[in-house]
Design a protein around this motif. Structure first.
Motif, PDB file in Angstrom:
ATOM      1  N   MET A   1       0.844  -1.200   0.000  1.00  0.00           N
ATOM      2  CA  MET A   1       0.000   0.000   0.000  1.00  0.00           C
ATOM      3  C   MET A   1       0.880   1.251   0.000  1.00  0.00           C
ATOM      4  SD  MET A   1      -3.025   1.030   2.651  1.00  0.00           S
ATOM      5  CE  MET A   1      -4.087   2.425   2.320  1.00  0.00           C
ATOM      6  N   ASN A   2       0.609   2.175  -0.914  1.00  0.00           N
ATOM      7  CA  ASN A   2       1.411   3.382  -1.012  1.00  0.00           C
ATOM      8  C   ASN A   2       1.193   4.315   0.168  1.00  0.00           C
ATOM      9  OD1 ASN A   2       2.417   2.676  -3.573  1.00  0.00           O
ATOM     10  ND2 ASN A   2       0.648   3.578  -4.602  1.00  0.00           N
ATOM     11  N   LYS A   3       2.276   4.970   0.581  1.00  0.00           N
ATOM     12  CA  LYS A   3       2.130   6.066   1.526  1.00  0.00           C
ATOM     13  C   LYS A   3       1.757   7.327   0.750  1.00  0.00           C
ATOM     14  CE  LYS A   3       4.921   4.709   5.489  1.00  0.00           C
ATOM     15  NZ  LYS A   3       5.942   5.186   6.466  1.00  0.00           N
ATOM     16  N   ASN A   4       1.183   8.282   1.438  1.00  0.00           N
ATOM     17  CA  ASN A   4       0.701   9.497   0.791  1.00  0.00           C
ATOM     18  C   ASN A   4       1.833  10.467   0.466  1.00  0.00           C
ATOM     19  OD1 ASN A   4      -1.927   8.566   1.112  1.00  0.00           O
ATOM     20  ND2 ASN A   4      -2.274   9.716   2.991  1.00  0.00           N
ATOM     21  N   VAL A   5       1.566  11.307  -0.523  1.00  0.00           N
ATOM     22  CA  VAL A   5       2.447  12.423  -0.852  1.00  0.00           C
ATOM     23  C   VAL A   5       1.640  13.702  -0.656  1.00  0.00           C
ATOM     24  CG1 VAL A   5       3.841  13.520  -2.640  1.00  0.00           C
ATOM     25  CG2 VAL A   5       3.765  11.024  -2.476  1.00  0.00           C
ATOM     26  N   TYR A   6       2.232  14.671   0.045  1.00  0.00           N
ATOM     27  CA  TYR A   6       1.523  15.888   0.426  1.00  0.00           C
ATOM     28  C   TYR A   6       2.171  17.112  -0.228  1.00  0.00           C
ATOM     29  CZ  TYR A   6      -0.527  12.957   4.084  1.00  0.00           C
ATOM     30  OH  TYR A   6      -1.192  11.966   4.762  1.00  0.00           O
ATOM     31  N   PHE A   7       1.324  18.105  -0.526  1.00  0.00           N
ATOM     32  CA  PHE A   7       1.780  19.354  -1.131  1.00  0.00           C
ATOM     33  C   PHE A   7       1.125  20.517  -0.387  1.00  0.00           C
ATOM     34  CE2 PHE A   7       1.293  15.975  -4.204  1.00  0.00           C
ATOM     35  CZ  PHE A   7       2.460  16.000  -4.952  1.00  0.00           C
ATOM     36  N   LEU A   8       1.917  21.504   0.014  1.00  0.00           N
ATOM     37  CA  LEU A   8       1.377  22.702   0.645  1.00  0.00           C
ATOM     38  C   LEU A   8       2.316  23.869   0.397  1.00  0.00           C
ATOM     39  CD1 LEU A   8       2.217  22.707   4.399  1.00  0.00           C
ATOM     40  CD2 LEU A   8       2.392  20.582   3.137  1.00  0.00           C
ATOM     41  N   SER A   9       1.835  25.078   0.646  1.00  0.00           N
ATOM     42  CA  SER A   9       2.650  26.253   0.350  1.00  0.00           C
ATOM     43  C   SER A   9       2.130  27.476   1.100  1.00  0.00           C
ATOM     44  CB  SER A   9       2.650  26.545  -1.161  1.00  0.00           C
ATOM     45  OG  SER A   9       1.395  27.047  -1.558  1.00  0.00           O
ATOM     46  N   ASP A  10       2.922  28.555   1.004  1.00  0.00           N
ATOM     47  CA  ASP A  10       2.497  29.903   1.385  1.00  0.00           C
ATOM     48  C   ASP A  10       2.036  30.021   2.833  1.00  0.00           C
ATOM     49  OD1 ASP A  10       2.500  31.651  -1.245  1.00  0.00           O
ATOM     50  OD2 ASP A  10       1.783  29.663  -1.799  1.00  0.00           O
ATOM     51  N   ALA A  11       2.951  29.697   3.754  1.00  0.00           N
ATOM     52  CA  ALA A  11       2.698  29.986   5.163  1.00  0.00           C
ATOM     53  C   ALA A  11       3.159  31.396   5.530  1.00  0.00           C
ATOM     54  CB  ALA A  11       3.399  28.956   6.050  1.00  0.00           C
ATOM     55  N   HIS A  12       4.173  31.901   4.844  1.00  0.00           N
ATOM     56  CA  HIS A  12       4.716  33.246   5.095  1.00  0.00           C
ATOM     57  C   HIS A  12       5.041  33.434   6.578  1.00  0.00           C
ATOM     58  CE1 HIS A  12       4.143  35.087   1.069  1.00  0.00           C
ATOM     59  NE2 HIS A  12       3.218  34.144   0.965  1.00  0.00           N
ATOM     60  N   LEU A  13       5.663  32.429   7.153  1.00  0.00           N
ATOM     61  CA  LEU A  13       6.013  32.498   8.573  1.00  0.00           C
ATOM     62  C   LEU A  13       6.956  33.664   8.836  1.00  0.00           C
ATOM     63  CD1 LEU A  13       6.578  28.712   9.357  1.00  0.00           C
ATOM     64  CD2 LEU A  13       4.550  30.096   9.832  1.00  0.00           C
ATOM     65  N   GLY A  14       6.743  34.330   9.942  1.00  0.00           N
ATOM     66  CA  GLY A  14       7.565  35.471  10.324  1.00  0.00           C
ATOM     67  C   GLY A  14       7.048  36.796   9.812  1.00  0.00           C
ATOM     68  N   SER A  15       5.942  36.776   9.075  1.00  0.00           N
ATOM     69  CA  SER A  15       5.414  38.018   8.503  1.00  0.00           C
ATOM     70  C   SER A  15       4.985  38.987   9.593  1.00  0.00           C
ATOM     71  CB  SER A  15       4.218  37.711   7.601  1.00  0.00           C
ATOM     72  OG  SER A  15       3.584  38.904   7.192  1.00  0.00           O
ATOM     73  N   TYR A 235      -4.164  21.882   1.711  1.00  0.00           N
ATOM     74  CA  TYR A 235      -3.067  21.089   1.177  1.00  0.00           C
ATOM     75  C   TYR A 235      -3.633  20.087   0.186  1.00  0.00           C
ATOM     76  CZ  TYR A 235      -4.737  17.520   4.448  1.00  0.00           C
ATOM     77  OH  TYR A 235      -5.525  16.617   5.124  1.00  0.00           O
ATOM     78  N   VAL A 236      -2.753  19.526  -0.617  1.00  0.00           N
ATOM     79  CA  VAL A 236      -3.120  18.469  -1.550  1.00  0.00           C
ATOM     80  C   VAL A 236      -2.497  17.170  -1.079  1.00  0.00           C
ATOM     81  CG1 VAL A 236      -2.715  17.583  -3.901  1.00  0.00           C
ATOM     82  CG2 VAL A 236      -3.454  19.952  -3.567  1.00  0.00           C
ATOM     83  N   VAL A 237      -3.245  16.079  -1.190  1.00  0.00           N
ATOM     84  CA  VAL A 237      -2.715  14.759  -0.849  1.00  0.00           C
ATOM     85  C   VAL A 237      -2.971  13.816  -2.019  1.00  0.00           C
ATOM     86  CG1 VAL A 237      -4.869  14.162   0.374  1.00  0.00           C
ATOM     87  CG2 VAL A 237      -2.785  12.844   0.808  1.00  0.00           C
ATOM     88  N   PHE A 238      -1.941  13.047  -2.352  1.00  0.00           N
ATOM     89  CA  PHE A 238      -2.008  12.068  -3.451  1.00  0.00           C
ATOM     90  C   PHE A 238      -1.643  10.707  -2.888  1.00  0.00           C
ATOM     91  CE2 PHE A 238       0.261  10.039  -7.174  1.00  0.00           C
ATOM     92  CZ  PHE A 238      -0.891   9.759  -7.892  1.00  0.00           C
ATOM     93  N   ASP A 239      -2.525   9.718  -3.072  1.00  0.00           N
ATOM     94  CA  ASP A 239      -2.290   8.393  -2.498  1.00  0.00           C
ATOM     95  C   ASP A 239      -1.830   7.371  -3.527  1.00  0.00           C
ATOM     96  OD1 ASP A 239      -4.559   7.766  -3.951  1.00  0.00           O
ATOM     97  OD2 ASP A 239      -5.843   7.416  -2.207  1.00  0.00           O
ATOM     98  N   GLY A 240      -1.515   7.846  -4.725  1.00  0.00           N
ATOM     99  CA  GLY A 240      -1.090   6.938  -5.790  1.00  0.00           C
ATOM    100  C   GLY A 240      -2.182   6.651  -6.791  1.00  0.00           C
ATOM    101  N   GLU A 241      -3.439   6.856  -6.372  1.00  0.00           N
ATOM    102  CA  GLU A 241      -4.575   6.665  -7.260  1.00  0.00           C
ATOM    103  C   GLU A 241      -5.451   7.899  -7.345  1.00  0.00           C
ATOM    104  OE1 GLU A 241      -6.856   3.163  -6.468  1.00  0.00           O
ATOM    105  OE2 GLU A 241      -5.103   1.873  -6.241  1.00  0.00           O
ATOM    106  N   HIS A 242      -5.690   8.534  -6.205  1.00  0.00           N
ATOM    107  CA  HIS A 242      -6.585   9.675  -6.141  1.00  0.00           C
ATOM    108  C   HIS A 242      -5.854  10.878  -5.565  1.00  0.00           C
ATOM    109  CE1 HIS A 242      -9.116   5.992  -5.665  1.00  0.00           C
ATOM    110  NE2 HIS A 242      -9.767   6.577  -6.678  1.00  0.00           N
ATOM    111  N   ILE A 243      -6.322  12.066  -5.970  1.00  0.00           N
ATOM    112  CA  ILE A 243      -5.719  13.303  -5.486  1.00  0.00           C
ATOM    113  C   ILE A 243      -6.837  14.193  -4.940  1.00  0.00           C
ATOM    114  CG2 ILE A 243      -5.817  14.528  -7.705  1.00  0.00           C
ATOM    115  CD1 ILE A 243      -2.923  15.552  -6.982  1.00  0.00           C
ATOM    116  N   PHE A 244      -6.583  14.801  -3.786  1.00  0.00           N
ATOM    117  CA  PHE A 244      -7.601  15.607  -3.120  1.00  0.00           C
ATOM    118  C   PHE A 244      -7.004  16.923  -2.640  1.00  0.00           C
ATOM    119  CE2 PHE A 244      -8.500  11.101  -2.229  1.00  0.00           C
ATOM    120  CZ  PHE A 244      -9.799  10.982  -2.730  1.00  0.00           C
ATOM    121  N   LEU A 245      -7.825  17.973  -2.674  1.00  0.00           N
ATOM    122  CA  LEU A 245      -7.499  19.246  -2.039  1.00  0.00           C
ATOM    123  C   LEU A 245      -8.275  19.293  -0.736  1.00  0.00           C
ATOM    124  CD1 LEU A 245      -6.166  22.079  -2.133  1.00  0.00           C
ATOM    125  CD2 LEU A 245      -8.176  22.874  -3.389  1.00  0.00           C
ATOM    126  N   GLU A 246      -7.571  19.375   0.389  1.00  0.00           N
ATOM    127  CA  GLU A 246      -8.206  19.286   1.691  1.00  0.00           C
ATOM    128  C   GLU A 246      -7.818  20.465   2.576  1.00  0.00           C
ATOM    129  OE1 GLU A 246      -7.327  15.464   3.380  1.00  0.00           O
ATOM    130  OE2 GLU A 246      -8.724  14.441   2.025  1.00  0.00           O
TER     131      GLU A 246
END
Length: 255
Positions: A1-15, A235-246
């Motif tokens: 079973m594949n582990k997930n791959v996650y994508f996120l951006s733009d926290a602008h920490l320290g602003s 964030y976006v999560v990809f499980d190898g078959e499906h991709i979701f924006l959560e």
């Protein structure tokens, strides 16, 4: 079973323009902690910091919770990819040597579980603004970087954070403009043009715009702009078959 791959951006920490910065960082750390056993890789698609400049022997103050958690993930074998954005492009080798991240300074095309991804922060792609292009060139110029590095960190960091704050406060409530329609969104227009010469790409994923957007551009190609970690916590999560924006909600994920 594949582990997930996650994508996120733009926290602008320290602003200096974000009043809830400490809460924001802690929420991001709790999210990373919640996925650490489920993740094969995490892609941070730029502007995770509102301003970042590494001097030879000095790095910006703070962010110990985030950098410590990222180091824990990489020590566990999770790949963490860091894309420089237009706010945190002055990265040298600290993230790679101390935190184990893989740093990308340009868009990349990569295969994940048999699907082809085009990944980028998104700044400048399809944007005809000459002023922005000039500033991007200047900030990437080696001579300019060396001149800035000659400024004492006390003043260099103050200048960078002040500039970033002024840039954010030009927008109403410090937020980016809402979705302007496919024919006015530079990333949508850029992607449609790029697809013509790169028909093999399955997913285009961007940050930068601070909006949530999903588009099927063909029977194969899918575009996603993934919001931010200031107000949306998406964030976006990809499980190898499906991709979701959560959306990350404390203790759960909200589709």
């Amino acid at each position: 079973m594949n582990k997930n791959v996650y994508f996120l951006s733009d926290a602008h920490l320290g602003s200096w323009a974000i009043p809830h910065g400490r809460m924001q960082e802690r929420r991001l750390v709790r999210f990373l902690d919640s996925i650490k056993t489920k993740a094969a890789a995490v892609y941070l698609l730029g502007d995770m910091f509102d301003f970042w400049h590494e001097y030879r022997y000095v790095v910006p103050k703070g962010f110990t919770r985030l950098l410590g958690k990222i180091s824990e993930l990489t020590d566990m074998g999770v790949e963490v990819h860091f894309f420089t954005g237009n706010h945190d492009l002055w990265v040298n080798n600290y993230f790679e040597e101390e935190c184990g991240m893989i740093v990308h300074r340009k868009p990349i095309t990569t295969e994940i579980y048999g699907k082809v991804f085009f990944l980028a922060h998104g700044d400048g792609l399809g944007d005809p603004d000459r002023k922005f292009k000039f500033l991007k060139w200047m900030f990437n110029n080696k001579v300019c970087k060396r001149l800035f590095a000659a400024i004492h960190p006390r003043w260099g960091m103050w200048f960078g954070l002040s500039w970033a704050k002024r840039s954010r406060m030009k927008h109403a409530d410090g937020k980016e403009p809402p979705f302007m329609g496919d024919e006015r969104e530079h990333l949508v227009l850029y992607t449609k043009e790029y697809m013509k010469s790169h028909p093999n790409i399955d997913y285009f994923i961007y940050g930068h715009r601070h909006i949530e957007l999903q588009r099927n551009l063909s029977h194969k190609a899918h575009l996603m702009i993934i919001g931010d970690w200031i107000w949306q916590f998406t964030y976006v999560v990809f499980d190898g078959e499906h991709i979701f924006l959560e959306e990350y909600v404390e203790g759960e994920s909200k589709p």
